[in-house]
Write a protein that holds these residues in place. Structure first.
Motif, mmCIF file in Angstrom:
data_model
loop_
_atom_site.group_PDB
_atom_site.id
_atom_site.type_symbol
_atom_site.label_atom_id
_atom_site.label_comp_id
_atom_site.label_asym_id
_atom_site.label_seq_id
_atom_site.Cartn_x
_atom_site.Cartn_y
_atom_site.Cartn_z
ATOM 1 N N UNK A 76 0.846 -1.204 0.000
ATOM 2 C CA UNK A 76 0.000 0.000 0.000
ATOM 3 C C UNK A 76 0.883 1.256 0.000
ATOM 4 N N UNK A 77 1.959 1.236 0.765
ATOM 5 C CA UNK A 77 2.914 2.363 0.759
ATOM 6 C C UNK A 77 3.527 2.548 -0.619
ATOM 7 N N UNK A 78 3.796 1.431 -1.286
ATOM 8 C CA UNK A 78 4.359 1.493 -2.630
ATOM 9 C C UNK A 78 3.394 2.121 -3.616
ATOM 10 N N UNK A 79 2.103 1.787 -3.508
ATOM 11 C CA UNK A 79 1.091 2.399 -4.396
ATOM 12 C C UNK A 79 0.998 3.903 -4.136
ATOM 13 N N UNK A 80 1.031 4.280 -2.866
ATOM 14 C CA UNK A 80 1.013 5.712 -2.528
ATOM 15 C C UNK A 80 2.245 6.414 -3.105
ATOM 16 N N UNK A 81 3.387 5.751 -3.044
ATOM 17 C CA UNK A 81 4.634 6.324 -3.568
ATOM 18 C C UNK A 81 4.547 6.511 -5.088
ATOM 19 N N UNK A 82 3.955 5.551 -5.790
ATOM 20 C CA UNK A 82 3.778 5.677 -7.237
ATOM 21 C C UNK A 82 2.986 6.939 -7.550
ATOM 22 N N UNK A 83 1.865 7.115 -6.869
ATOM 23 C CA UNK A 83 1.006 8.279 -7.107
ATOM 24 C C UNK A 83 1.776 9.575 -6.837
ATOM 25 N N UNK A 84 2.509 9.629 -5.736
ATOM 26 C CA UNK A 84 3.269 10.850 -5.412
ATOM 27 C C UNK A 84 4.361 11.124 -6.434
ATOM 28 N N UNK A 86 4.349 10.214 -9.628
ATOM 29 C CA UNK A 86 3.720 10.674 -10.872
ATOM 30 C C UNK A 86 3.334 12.148 -10.733
ATOM 31 N N UNK A 87 2.718 12.487 -9.624
ATOM 32 C CA UNK A 87 2.339 13.891 -9.380
ATOM 33 C C UNK A 87 3.568 14.798 -9.447
ATOM 34 N N UNK A 88 4.636 14.391 -8.771
ATOM 35 C CA UNK A 88 5.848 15.190 -8.744
ATOM 36 C C UNK A 88 6.437 15.357 -10.139
ATOM 37 N N UNK A 89 6.459 14.296 -10.903
ATOM 38 C CA UNK A 89 7.003 14.367 -12.253
ATOM 39 C C UNK A 89 6.195 15.254 -13.179
ATOM 40 N N UNK A 90 4.889 15.299 -12.961
ATOM 41 C CA UNK A 90 4.046 16.176 -13.778
ATOM 42 C C UNK A 90 4.254 17.639 -13.408
ATOM 43 N N UNK A 91 4.478 17.918 -12.145
ATOM 44 C CA UNK A 91 4.661 19.302 -11.680
ATOM 45 C C UNK A 91 6.043 19.846 -11.999
ATOM 46 N N UNK A 92 7.055 19.003 -11.845
ATOM 47 C CA UNK A 92 8.453 19.433 -11.914
ATOM 48 C C UNK A 92 8.861 19.726 -13.356
ATOM 49 N N UNK A 93 9.343 20.913 -13.593
ATOM 50 C CA UNK A 93 9.858 21.251 -14.916
ATOM 51 C C UNK A 93 11.379 21.024 -14.920
ATOM 52 N N UNK A 94 11.963 20.981 -16.086
ATOM 53 C CA UNK A 94 13.413 20.808 -16.265
ATOM 54 C C UNK A 94 13.904 19.431 -15.851
ATOM 55 N N UNK A 109 -3.080 7.779 -11.806
ATOM 56 C CA UNK A 109 -3.795 8.869 -11.141
ATOM 57 C C UNK A 109 -5.264 8.846 -11.524
ATOM 58 N N UNK A 110 -6.084 9.477 -10.690
ATOM 59 C CA UNK A 110 -7.464 9.704 -11.100
ATOM 60 C C UNK A 110 -7.444 10.794 -12.171
ATOM 61 N N UNK A 111 -8.483 10.882 -12.925
ATOM 62 C CA UNK A 111 -8.560 11.880 -13.993
ATOM 63 C C UNK A 111 -8.410 13.306 -13.438
ATOM 64 N N UNK A 112 -9.159 13.613 -12.384
ATOM 65 C CA UNK A 112 -9.104 14.966 -11.810
ATOM 66 C C UNK A 112 -7.708 15.282 -11.282
ATOM 67 N N UNK A 113 -7.073 14.323 -10.648
ATOM 68 C CA UNK A 113 -5.731 14.512 -10.115
ATOM 69 C C UNK A 113 -4.738 14.763 -11.249
ATOM 70 N N UNK A 114 -4.820 13.972 -12.300
ATOM 71 C CA UNK A 114 -3.919 14.149 -13.445
ATOM 72 C C UNK A 114 -4.110 15.528 -14.066
ATOM 73 N N UNK A 115 -5.349 15.923 -14.269
ATOM 74 C CA UNK A 115 -5.633 17.239 -14.865
ATOM 75 C C UNK A 115 -5.074 18.354 -13.983
#
Length: 190
Positions: A76-84, A86-94, A109-115
């Motif tokens: 479960x921690x691993x699934x949470x880490x995947x989500x975090x 992905x979120x970080x990679x989408x936000x982080x530029x460069x 990610x959920x659709x709303x989260x990805x958007x």
């Protein structure tokens, strides 16, 4: 390491459990060594590290005709880490390597989260373009001319990435991809 970690955890999760060679084979079929700069040895290191960190469990299984093999499963921690990640990679530029890994795991990610995170990337890129325009308009004369000329390259990359990110956000809003909260998602049973 974050891109490797994300892809390794993601492949194990999407497989419902995998051996190291299965993770390696899957990532090789995706050509991840090119766009995520993953080396085979780093895959095995990431698996061991993730297990030590409690993101994966290890289960010994008899080998076909040799030594025992290790089957990895995401916790479960691993699934949470995947989500975090992905979120970080989408936000982080460069960080194109992390962005590529995040796109590969976007449906986690959920659709709303990805958007929301793609839109955050759009906002960051727009702000960077404003700063780059100021810098190009009033460059520091102590910086060599050829280095100042790089600003045009940076701005070109940012404009292209901005156009791509806006398009991705629009496609997601229109229902592109099967996301984590959609029927038939990539999620495996827990």
């Amino acid at each position: 390491m974050s891109a490797t970690k994300l892809l390794v955890l993601g492949v194990v999760h999407l497989s419902g459990g995998a051996h190291g060679y299965q993770v390696r084979s899957e990532l090789q079929s995706w050509r991840a060594e090119i766009w995520a700069k993953i080396k085979p040895g780093s895959i095995y290191h990431a698996l061991k590290k993730a297990a030590a960190d409690g993101l994966l469990t290890e289960h010994a299984e008899p080998g076909n005709s040799g030594p025992e093999r290790v089957l990895y499963r995401v916790t479960a921690r691993g699934r949470d880490e995947i989500v975090e990640l992905v979120r970080d990679g989408l936000r982080r530029t460069h960080d194109p390597t992390m962005l590529n890994a995040s796109i590969a795991m976007l449906p986690m990610l959920t659709r709303a989260d990805a958007i929301a995170h793609v839109n955050e990337r759009v906002a960051r890129l727009e702000a960077e373009l404003v700063e780059q325009a100021k810098w190009r308009k009033h460059p520091n004369p102590d910086i060599p001319e050829h280095v100042r000329d790089q600003a045009d390259l940076w701005a070109g990359h940012a404009r292209t990435e901005l156009e791509w990110a806006k398009s991705l956000g629009k496609r997601l809003a229109e229902g592109a991809y099967t996301m984590a909260d959609d029927p038939g998602s990539w999620r495996t049973p827990t």
